[in-house]
Enzyme design. Sequence first.
Site, PDB file in Angstrom:
ATOM      1  N   GLY A   1       3.888  10.603  22.412  1.00  0.00           N
ATOM      2  CA  GLY A   1       3.916  11.397  21.169  1.00  0.00           C
ATOM      3  C   GLY A   1       2.448  12.187  21.217  1.00  0.00           C
ATOM      4  O   GLY A   1       1.495  12.386  22.113  1.00  0.00           O
ATOM      5  N   ASN A   2       3.030  12.684  20.107  1.00  0.00           N
ATOM      6  CA  ASN A   2       1.385  13.774  19.706  1.00  0.00           C
ATOM      7  C   ASN A   2       1.510  13.330  18.113  1.00  0.00           C
ATOM      8  O   ASN A   2       2.081  12.838  17.401  1.00  0.00           O
ATOM      9  CB  ASN A   2       1.991  14.585  20.228  1.00  0.00           C
ATOM     10  CG  ASN A   2       2.765  15.819  20.434  1.00  0.00           C
ATOM     11  OD1 ASN A   2       2.710  15.133  18.369  1.00  0.00           O
ATOM     12  ND2 ASN A   2       3.761  15.828  20.257  1.00  0.00           N
ATOM     13  N   ARG A   3       0.778  13.964  17.351  1.00  0.00           N
ATOM     14  CA  ARG A   3      -0.111  13.834  16.219  1.00  0.00           C
ATOM     15  C   ARG A   3       0.483  15.310  15.182  1.00  0.00           C
ATOM     16  O   ARG A   3       0.332  14.772  14.534  1.00  0.00           O
ATOM     17  CB  ARG A   3      -1.328  13.689  16.148  1.00  0.00           C
ATOM     18  CG  ARG A   3      -2.647  12.291  17.130  1.00  0.00           C
ATOM     19  CD  ARG A   3      -3.776  12.024  16.591  1.00  0.00           C
ATOM     20  NE  ARG A   3      -3.562  12.015  15.007  1.00  0.00           N
ATOM     21  CZ  ARG A   3      -4.714  13.357  14.803  1.00  0.00           C
ATOM     22  NH1 ARG A   3      -5.441  13.848  15.753  1.00  0.00           N
ATOM     23  NH2 ARG A   3      -5.031  14.075  13.187  1.00  0.00           N
TER      24      ARG A   3
END
Length: 224
Positions: A33-35
Amino acid sequence: DLSVGRRSDLAGKHVVITAGGTREPLDPVRFLGNRSSGKQGVALAQAALARGARVTLISANLEVAAPASADVRLVGTALELQAAVTDAAAGADAVIMAAAVADYRPAAVRADKIKKDDTGDTLLLELIRNPDILAGLAAAGQPGQVLIGFAAETEPDADRLLALGRTKMARKGCDFLVLNRVGWTEGFASDRNEITVLDRSGDIVCEASGTKMSVAGRILDLIA
Ligand code: CTP
Ligand code: CA
């Protein structure tokens, strides 16, 4: 109140907004995922609703609540987001790609949990490129539709940041590209944002900094 004086300048318009960050499953319990928190995309949805638009919000793992009056479509992966936004974009007046889309996904999703005993001290993952959704929407080009991309960059130097934005704009083919710096502390989880917006020819058409709500207002001014 940012919508004062232009409360209904998007009345009757359909605005599609992608927000959040995609997650690419690795096995039944894990993802890449990413932030991205989704705050800027949700602020855009709130601001567009306040100005009278009908809003379809394609929500990828939002960390904040979606506005109640938006038509919300939940997605997980980049491919799901692509299907949802392509469907919603048909006939829409504007599409805003605020979501952070995973550039790669695992080549294979394991049916069972990856076990340390099977992998040892290092684990190599094979990833394959996801389609560029924004470039695909631009290539499909619906007449009269305004297409807005975002560019998240960690480049600290302002001139080099602008150069990266211009290169990205040329590659994407959208109408406007919202350039913003991201990093360990900037961009993602914050309630504030600092943006530079480029048009098709790479010219700066807007510079804004402030709350994500006020920045959203400036972006919608371009659409309106
Ligand atoms: N985007 C997309 N599909 C992808 C990757 C990104 O539609 N597979 C969109 C994002 O939603 C954003 C814009 O393209 O509106 C730019 O995303 P960004 O990650 O900054 O650019 P990339 O083209 O992925 O290039 P890179 O990450 O290598 O800088
Ligand atoms: Ca990317």
